[in-house]
Write a protein that holds these residues in place. Structure first.
Motif, PDB file in Angstrom:
ATOM      1  N   THR A 198      -0.826 -14.905   2.048  1.00 49.29           N
ATOM      2  CA  THR A 198      -0.786 -15.253   3.462  1.00 49.29           C
ATOM      3  C   THR A 198      -2.063 -15.991   3.849  1.00 49.29           C
ATOM      4  O   THR A 198      -3.135 -15.698   3.317  1.00 49.29           O
ATOM      5  N   PHE A 199      -1.927 -16.959   4.759  1.00 46.95           N
ATOM      6  CA  PHE A 199      -3.076 -17.661   5.321  1.00 46.95           C
ATOM      7  C   PHE A 199      -2.594 -18.552   6.459  1.00 46.95           C
ATOM      8  O   PHE A 199      -1.398 -18.756   6.654  1.00 46.95           O
ATOM      9  N   CYS A 200      -3.539 -19.081   7.203  1.00 42.48           N
ATOM     10  CA  CYS A 200      -3.273 -20.061   8.254  1.00 42.48           C
ATOM     11  C   CYS A 200      -3.976 -21.358   7.870  1.00 42.48           C
ATOM     12  O   CYS A 200      -4.929 -21.342   7.090  1.00 42.48           O
ATOM     13  N   ALA A 201      -3.512 -22.481   8.423  1.00 44.13           N
ATOM     14  CA  ALA A 201      -4.135 -23.765   8.123  1.00 44.13           C
ATOM     15  C   ALA A 201      -4.027 -24.714   9.315  1.00 44.13           C
ATOM     16  O   ALA A 201      -3.164 -24.542  10.181  1.00 44.13           O
ATOM     17  N   ARG A 202      -4.905 -25.702   9.309  1.00 38.83           N
ATOM     18  CA  ARG A 202      -4.933 -26.717  10.364  1.00 38.83           C
ATOM     19  C   ARG A 202      -3.715 -27.632  10.285  1.00 38.83           C
ATOM     20  O   ARG A 202      -3.236 -28.149  11.284  1.00 38.83           O
TER      21      ARG A 202
ATOM     22  N   LEU B  36      -7.250 -16.263   4.058  1.00 40.44           N
ATOM     23  CA  LEU B  36      -6.439 -16.141   2.848  1.00 40.44           C
ATOM     24  C   LEU B  36      -6.424 -14.699   2.358  1.00 40.44           C
ATOM     25  O   LEU B  36      -7.468 -14.066   2.221  1.00 40.44           O
ATOM     26  N   LYS B  37      -5.217 -14.188   2.097  1.00 37.27           N
ATOM     27  CA  LYS B  37      -5.034 -12.872   1.478  1.00 37.27           C
ATOM     28  C   LYS B  37      -4.048 -13.041   0.335  1.00 37.27           C
ATOM     29  O   LYS B  37      -2.981 -13.628   0.512  1.00 37.27           O
ATOM     30  N   ILE B  38      -4.430 -12.525  -0.821  1.00 34.93           N
ATOM     31  CA  ILE B  38      -3.540 -12.539  -1.973  1.00 34.93           C
ATOM     32  C   ILE B  38      -3.394 -11.097  -2.430  1.00 34.93           C
ATOM     33  O   ILE B  38      -4.368 -10.476  -2.833  1.00 34.93           O
ATOM     34  N   GLU B  39      -2.184 -10.582  -2.355  1.00 32.14           N
ATOM     35  CA  GLU B  39      -1.937  -9.192  -2.714  1.00 32.14           C
ATOM     36  C   GLU B  39      -1.770  -9.023  -4.219  1.00 32.14           C
ATOM     37  O   GLU B  39      -1.389  -9.958  -4.931  1.00 32.14           O
ATOM     38  N   GLU B  40      -2.025  -7.834  -4.657  1.00 34.14           N
ATOM     39  CA  GLU B  40      -1.821  -7.487  -6.061  1.00 34.14           C
ATOM     40  C   GLU B  40      -0.391  -7.829  -6.461  1.00 34.14           C
ATOM     41  O   GLU B  40       0.559  -7.591  -5.722  1.00 34.14           O
ATOM     42  N   GLY B  41      -0.262  -8.425  -7.637  1.00 32.74           N
ATOM     43  CA  GLY B  41       1.051  -8.826  -8.131  1.00 32.74           C
ATOM     44  C   GLY B  41       1.322 -10.313  -8.008  1.00 32.74           C
ATOM     45  O   GLY B  41       2.292 -10.812  -8.562  1.00 32.74           O
TER      46      GLY B  41
END
Length: 110
Positions: free
Chosen positions: A97-101, A56-61
């Motif tokens: 952004t992220f990946c999941a099962r 998981l990545k969460i960008e500023e904003g």
């Protein structure tokens, strides 16, 4: 390199705005962890549950604007716990952004 296939769970997710975002961590059974995300477009609302999220990545904003959100089908990649990728095709600020099962619709309202 070929462009990844779009996941069919939601048509044009980039047209939706995130109204709720929750990350549930199950420490005893990590495979039962999930992200629930509610997306709204005009009067339509859909809540998606992404099982066993990773990277998981969460960008500023975040959560605005996230107008480049796209869901890719990664099931053909042969990775055990990566069947869907949530990405941003515009590289706009506020991206998540992220990946999941896997993913499922929990609630859909029109």
């Amino acid at each position: 390199m070929d462009e990844p296939k779009l996941h069919p769970i939601l048509n044009r997710p980039n047209e939706y705005a995130i109204s709720d975002f929750r990350y549930h961590v199950d420490r005893e059974q990590p495979s039962e962890s999930f992200i629930e995300m509610t997306l709204q477009k005009n009067m339509d609302s859909v809540t998606l549950r992404f099982w066993q999220p990773a990277n998981l990545k969460i960008e500023e904003g975040f959560p605005r604007p996230t107008r480049g959100m796209v869901f890719y089908d990664r099931s053909a990649d042969g990775l055990e716990n990566t069947k869907i990728e949530v990405a941003d095709f515009e590289s706009s600020w506020g991206a998540i952004t992220f990946c999941a099962r896997g993913v499922e619709i929990v609630i859909a309202q029109s």
